[in-house]
Design an enzyme around this catalytic site. Structure first.
Site, PDB file in Angstrom:
ATOM      1  N   THR A 171       0.805  -1.226   0.000  1.00 24.73           N
ATOM      2  CA  THR A 171       0.000   0.000   0.000  1.00 24.73           C
ATOM      3  C   THR A 171       0.840   1.278   0.000  1.00 24.73           C
ATOM      4  OG1 THR A 171      -1.629  -1.236   1.258  1.00 24.73           O
ATOM      5  CG2 THR A 171      -1.715   1.145   1.481  1.00 24.73           C
ATOM      6  N   ARG A 199     -13.172  -8.754  -1.313  1.00 26.50           N
ATOM      7  CA  ARG A 199     -12.654  -8.329  -0.002  1.00 26.50           C
ATOM      8  C   ARG A 199     -12.258  -6.851  -0.044  1.00 26.50           C
ATOM      9  NH1 ARG A 199      -7.500  -6.069   1.899  1.00 26.50           N
ATOM     10  NH2 ARG A 199      -7.161  -6.761   4.029  1.00 26.50           N
ATOM     11  N   VAL A 200     -12.689  -6.092   0.949  1.00 22.40           N
ATOM     12  CA  VAL A 200     -12.262  -4.705   1.070  1.00 22.40           C
ATOM     13  C   VAL A 200     -11.483  -4.591   2.375  1.00 22.40           C
ATOM     14  CG1 VAL A 200     -13.018  -2.311   1.317  1.00 22.40           C
ATOM     15  CG2 VAL A 200     -14.228  -3.847  -0.244  1.00 22.40           C
ATOM     16  N   ASP A 202      -8.763  -2.128   4.992  1.00 24.11           N
ATOM     17  CA  ASP A 202      -8.882  -0.891   5.779  1.00 24.11           C
ATOM     18  C   ASP A 202      -8.675   0.370   4.939  1.00 24.11           C
ATOM     19  OD1 ASP A 202      -6.125  -1.956   5.540  1.00 24.11           O
ATOM     20  OD2 ASP A 202      -5.637   0.015   6.360  1.00 24.11           O
ATOM     21  N   THR A 222      -0.946   1.441   6.862  1.00 24.63           N
ATOM     22  CA  THR A 222      -0.662   0.265   6.040  1.00 24.63           C
ATOM     23  C   THR A 222      -0.492  -0.920   6.983  1.00 24.63           C
ATOM     24  OG1 THR A 222       1.000  -0.784   4.625  1.00 24.63           O
ATOM     25  CG2 THR A 222       1.783   0.990   6.022  1.00 24.63           C
ATOM     26  N   HIS A 224      -1.910  -5.021   8.214  1.00 24.76           N
ATOM     27  CA  HIS A 224      -2.966  -6.028   8.182  1.00 24.76           C
ATOM     28  C   HIS A 224      -4.343  -5.370   8.299  1.00 24.76           C
ATOM     29  CE1 HIS A 224      -5.064  -9.668  10.188  1.00 24.76           C
ATOM     30  NE2 HIS A 224      -5.205  -9.700   8.880  1.00 24.76           N
ATOM     31  N   GLY A 225      -5.029  -5.273   7.166  1.00 24.34           N
ATOM     32  CA  GLY A 225      -6.267  -4.503   7.077  1.00 24.34           C
ATOM     33  C   GLY A 225      -7.339  -4.924   8.069  1.00 24.34           C
TER      34      GLY A 225
HETATM   35  N1  ASP Z   1      -3.807  -2.500   4.552  1.00 23.65           N
HETATM   36  C1  ASP Z   1      -3.909  -3.063   3.240  1.00 23.65           C
HETATM   37  C2  ASP Z   1      -5.041  -4.036   3.201  1.00 23.65           C
HETATM   38  O1  ASP Z   1      -5.185  -4.803   4.119  1.00 23.65           O
HETATM   39  C3  ASP Z   1      -2.695  -3.787   2.796  1.00 23.65           C
HETATM   40  C4  ASP Z   1      -1.436  -3.249   3.330  1.00 23.65           C
HETATM   41  O2  ASP Z   1      -1.321  -2.102   3.711  1.00 23.65           O
HETATM   42  O3  ASP Z   1      -0.519  -4.041   3.351  1.00 23.65           O
HETATM   43  O4  ASP Z   1      -5.725  -4.050   2.213  1.00 23.65           O
END
Ligand code: ASP
Length: 314
Positions: A171, A199-200, A202, A222, A224-225
């Protein structure tokens, strides 16, 4: 008010592999320089974060726009958000396809609709109506993204098992404060490799992937969403700052809370209304860069903070 402008960008957290380390670092340095030149030339923070995130979306080193990771079906689905701290206006898109610069589209939604977020096929339809540039779906797919996806398929690893280990690229986001003290933020992502279709994460969720309020500051996150959403990481950092914490300790406390409460890791960039900033993470690496007071700061590994003198006229 005449503030000294500040801009901070990130190119995502996790375990950026060594072969992408240099391109990630160069990518954030290049983007922050171009974003800062907008602020230095009198542009506002909203213009600066949009332009900066667009540059990062166009860079295949990052998981956003070109270079986005692939979902379980091997397709790209993109999420993005942009927020204006002057009036809390916000625009977001989720699960869109074939649009190279979702952040631009998010801004169109903010400015041209009464809504905050459009998703899926409706979003794609509106993009057509607004003449948002479309690209063939495969144009956004890179060799690295395919390799990463094939690796997941080969080992049949579940989405969660790889989360906290070897994710490759990630991200992007930017936060900025301009001469007038106006604050903005933007975040854009392809999400996580092998995510379920639809899937959406964060990133496009207000208060989780980003938040901006002129009275406090701005954050882009950024990591783990699913964890970030549970603790509303971006707004949590700002709540800590409202209680009097510095951006750095507000960020560290929020990331620690996420680690303890839901065992999630991540990273973020933050700028306060007085122009203090921080880039913090609990993952192995996070590519970040900032420009404030004629100094370009950047780093990738924990504790790293390289500094270079920065003069726009050099
Ligand atoms: N936060 C983002 C998501 O989970 C991915 C990331 O930032 O690594 O979609």
């Amino acid at each position: 008010m005449d503030m000294r402008p500040v801009i901070v960008v990130h190119g995502g957290a996790w375990a950026i592999p060594d072969h992408l380390a240099e391109s990630s670092t160069n990518g954030v340095k290049n983007a922050v320089t171009r974003g800062f030149s907008i602020l230095a030339n009198g542009g506002n923070s909203l213009q600066a974060v949009e332009a900066t995130v667009r540059i990062l979306e166009d860079n295949i080193a990052f998981d956003a726009g070109h270079g986005a990771v692939l979902n379980a079906d091997g397709d790209v689905e993109l999420d993005a958000i942009i927020m204006d701290g002057t009036n809390l206006a916000v625009g977001a898109v989720s699960c869109i396809k074939s649009i190279a610069n979702p952040v631009m589209f998010a801004r169109t939604i903010m400015e041209q609709t009464p809504h905050v977020m459009l998703t899926g096929s409706g979003a794609n339809k509106f993009a057509e109506k607004m003449n948002i540039k479309k690209v063939p779906a495969e144009e956004l797919v890179t060799e690295n993204a395919v390799k990463e996806w094939e690796q997941y398929q080969k080992y049949k690893q579940s989405v969660t098992s790889l989360f906290n280990t070897e994710r490759m690229h990630d991200t992007v986001g930017a936060v900025a404060i301009d001469h007038k003290g106006n604050i903005a933020c933007a975040t854009s992502t392809g999400g996580i490799t092998n995510k379920m279709v639809g899937r959406v994460g964060d990133s496009p969720i207000i208060g989780s992937g980003a938040y901006a309020d002129n009275f406090i500051g701005a954050v882009s996150t950024t990591g783990h969403g699913e964890s970030i959403m549970k603790v509303m990481l971006a707004r949590k950092v700002l709540f800590n700052m409202e209680k009097g914490e510095t951006p750095q300790s507000a960020a560290d406390q929020a990331l620690e809370y996420m680690k303890n409460k839901v065992q999630g890791r991540g990273g973020l960039i933050v700028v306060s209304k007085s122009g203090e900033w921080a880039a913090r993470f609990t993952t192995k690496r996070m590519a970040w860069a900032s420009i404030a007071n004629n100094i370009l700061n950047y780093g990738l590994n924990p504790g790293e903070n390289f500094q270079e003198k920065f003069d726009l006229n050099m």
